[in-house]
Design a protein around this motif. Structure first.
Motif, PDB file in Angstrom:
ATOM      1  N   ILE A  71      80.452 111.342 -37.583  1.00 28.29           N
ATOM      2  CA  ILE A  71      81.030 110.185 -36.909  1.00 28.29           C
ATOM      3  C   ILE A  71      81.181 110.583 -35.450  1.00 28.29           C
ATOM      4  O   ILE A  71      81.844 111.566 -35.132  1.00 28.29           O
ATOM      5  N   ILE A  72      80.544 109.829 -34.573  1.00 28.08           N
ATOM      6  CA  ILE A  72      80.641 110.139 -33.155  1.00 28.08           C
ATOM      7  C   ILE A  72      81.627 109.171 -32.516  1.00 28.08           C
ATOM      8  O   ILE A  72      81.537 107.969 -32.691  1.00 28.08           O
ATOM      9  N   ILE A  78      82.561 104.070 -31.101  1.00 30.22           N
ATOM     10  CA  ILE A  78      82.377 104.710 -32.407  1.00 30.22           C
ATOM     11  C   ILE A  78      80.940 104.478 -32.822  1.00 30.22           C
ATOM     12  O   ILE A  78      80.421 103.373 -32.677  1.00 30.22           O
ATOM     13  N   ASP A  79      80.308 105.504 -33.320  1.00 27.60           N
ATOM     14  CA  ASP A  79      78.940 105.351 -33.809  1.00 27.60           C
ATOM     15  C   ASP A  79      78.828 106.151 -35.096  1.00 27.60           C
ATOM     16  O   ASP A  79      78.912 107.366 -35.109  1.00 27.60           O
TER      17      ASP A  79
END
Lengths: 441, 441
Positions: free
Chosen positions: A414-415, A405-406
């Motif tokens: 939200i990646i 999660i990044d």
């Protein structure tokens, strides 16, 4: 005023051009029109531009160039006749044929599709025809010249109340024709919108607008009503099929909104691409979802990494030395991950690993393949509580394990990293969670 | 065999030492005992070590050194008498007083608390007394010498069936005494466990074990039953009050588990710190939560950053030039955030910003202050679906806005950034979600 670019399928035949005329006349602000060449009229049909490439090719290789040229000529004559126009298109066609036979460059040949279409549409609308060669400029090396173009096109448009400027091409200092990349009429339209200081750049196509998710994965995804340039860029980088960067840049610079519209459904508002967030944006919903497969993670472990000045910099230097761009760099306490696309690392992996060992002396290093990245993008996420909860709740319910999660550099993206095998499931789950979507399964 | 370290409160008086004897005798593998100096017997009492510091200070500054020394002597005599021991503790006390009056170094003085306690406990247990000065070594500059210590202590322990080695100190090549940092008996115990190749290092204290969350925030948090070294390090880095790094390193290297036990509740299994994941670990629960306030984010924006080779490296170089360690670096498409602790950036902010501008030419740069980071740590998260959903669901329900998420470098830690004002709420919400905890509000 508005600058309107019409795509090839919107101008494929006389009936389509009639629709276009009705659209233009329904709003008197539509003063500058940028047409593509006639596109496909039906599945299996050939676009004029493709016919022109074939014609050039046939001339060069002594193929059936006459036959191909007749097809091209036939389509323009048909459009002219069905619209009841007077333009002596045969004269123009004859000149083009001669020019190609005497060795005109390919860019000249293929740009004639827009040129001829522009002539016919200008007469049909009663608009002035402005040859793009006189107002869009490239330097001798073929690089687009934005400043010269903007100044000269702006002056020229002051002398024309309403004008048609064919898309796709311009000219070099010696007068020869140079085209943009294919699909370049979008770029021409953006350039004209900037030069004309348009209030909006309308891009008329055969699609209803940008979709919130890939229709190959989500059935009948909703249309994005409004999207900012930044959101568009995030979705586009992550694989969403949207406009070419170069077609956005000129209007982005001038803060002109782009409106993607459907010629076959002109009442629908389509998608509006706006420069900035508005006041109505914090609604907690998302703007779109996009994603790509084909990433790996290099997981680097070293005790007390955080206390080591320059550790991250040395990892980055190893990447730079190998000419590798990274996507993300999630970090824990004694661990640092580097997310790379397979394309970037291909053929360089073992050298990169050697260099990371040499530069950083890690305790251990592991490589995990088969990562897919999903970007959940939405300015509506800003300062809204529960977006992450909804997102990860949906993924959990669908049985998707989260590998990365990044979030945090941007307030609107939200990646999430998932296994490639879970990619489609994950996209559908996120779409359903945010967009309702009983259609989505 | 087991090496057992007992803390000061476990050895504060004769009654406590009787408990310790019962503990040791209940498991015959408890062959090497590392005692601290007697600690506080009640709230407001003074630890022997603190009395020794005061004594040294009083001697130097001509204060009431006699009075302080009488307090120290009184406590040892009382322990000796109550345990019915024969050790002539008065003789040892007299020698110490003389040594200090003739200018012994402070390390010698303060280490006598462990030394004297070791003498009494050895007699009481019937174990051999080994002076730490003979088996724990520092170099002339005062740096601990692990190899020399391990070899000599190991040889010495071969000659002793059961032994007491006082904690906290060792000796330099000239024979003078050198102590570890305060609380250093934990380090002595770890060193002894490694030298003895113990099956477990038992660390007996007055707490029931490590807690899953800070008891100042969560009421009556549960005890962590099992934790890996790595999890411990992650929690400890993020502010959890656990053992000193140096006290873990020797046993970590030798892969010896540490068992934190409570002298006042010897039946409770306490917390087991193990070298590696086991088979029973993938249960979806977390091991602990820790966090810290006091971070800022520098958000850097630049179009096409991802296509720019070396962009991340240049940001890192700007940090390194300013001698700044970073915590996290979340990245979007055209954005990159750098999370730094206030402590790292203090007094360096404007130079750093100038350098980032000079090195990276960003389009824009913004600084957000007041960030708190929360680490949710658990090996049980690995390959378990729904951990992120539970975590972010709990935060959403508590009305906490999420400013950053970083997961992916480590499979057992999700780091979440929240506003400092939401810090305690967030910790409680995460604890409740994973640990049930009706106590937790």
């Amino acid at each position: 005023m508005k600058v309107c670019k019409f795509g090839g399928s919107s101008l494929a035949n006389a009936d389509q051009i009639k629709k276009v005329k009705r659209i233009i006349e329904s709003d008197e602000r539509r003063k500058v029109i940028v047409p593509s060449a006639p596109g496909k009229r039906f599945d299996g049909d050939i676009k004029i531009t493709d016919l022109l490439y074939s014609f050039q090719d046939a001339v060069r290789n002594n193929g059936d160039h006459e036959g191909i040229f007749e097809q091209i000529a036939g389509r323009y004559i048909e459009i002219r006749d069905e619209l009841g126009l007077k333009t002596e298109i045969e004269k123009y066609l004859e000149k083009i044929k001669k020019d190609v036979y005497s060795g005109a460059c390919e860019d000249y040949t293929v740009s004639r599709g827009e040129y001829l279409n522009g002539l016919l549409i200008a007469e049909y609308l009663g608009y002035e025809f402005i040859d793009a060669a006189d107002v869009v400029f490239f330097d001798a090396a073929g690089a687009y010249e934005p400043d010269k173009t903007r100044i000269i096109m702006r002056e020229r448009l002051k002398t024309a109340e309403r004008a048609v400027i064919p898309g796709f091409y311009g000219s070099k200092p010696d007068g020869t024709i140079k085209t943009f990349s294919r699909g370049g009429s979008d770029i021409s339209g953006a350039i004209a919108a900037r030069a004309a200081r348009a209030e909006v750049y309308e891009n008329w196509t055969d699609v209803p607008g940008f979709l919130m998710a890939d229709p190959k994965i989500v059935k009948n995804p909703k249309i994005i009503k409004k999207i900012t340039y930044k959101e568009l860029r995030e979705l586009s980088y992550m694989g969403a099929n949207v406009m070419h960067e170069d077609a956005i840049f000129p209007v982005f610079q001038a803060k002109i909104p782009i409106n993607i519209r459907n010629t076959n459904d002109p009442e629908s508002p389509g998608t509006m691409i706006v420069p900035h967030f508005g006041d109505d944006d914090g609604d907690g919903t998302i703007t779109g979802i996009a994603g790509k497969k084909g990433f790996i993670v290099i997981a680097i472990e070293k005790s007390n990494m955080n206390a080591e000045l320059g550790f991250g910099r040395r990892v980055m230097s190893a990447l730079e030395k190998n000419n590798i761009r990274f996507e993300h760099m999630p970090s824990g306490i004694d661990t640092l991950g580097v997310v790379l696309s397979n394309v970037e690392i291909e053929g360089k992996q073992s050298q990169l690993i050697d260099d990371i060992y040499a530069f950083c002396q890690p305790d251990s290093l592991e490589i995990f393949t088969g990562l897919a990245l999903i970007a959940t993008v939405g300015r509506g996420m800003r300062k809204r509580i529960g977006v992450a909860a909804k997102l990860f709740g949906a993924l959990a319910e669908s049985g998707v394990n989260i590998r990365m999660i990044d979030q945090g550099s941007s307030e609107m993206n939200i990646i999430t990293g998932v296994d490639e095998k879970d990619f489609e499931t994950a996209i559908r789950a996120v779409y359903n969670a945010f967009c309702g979507g009983e259609n989505a399964k």
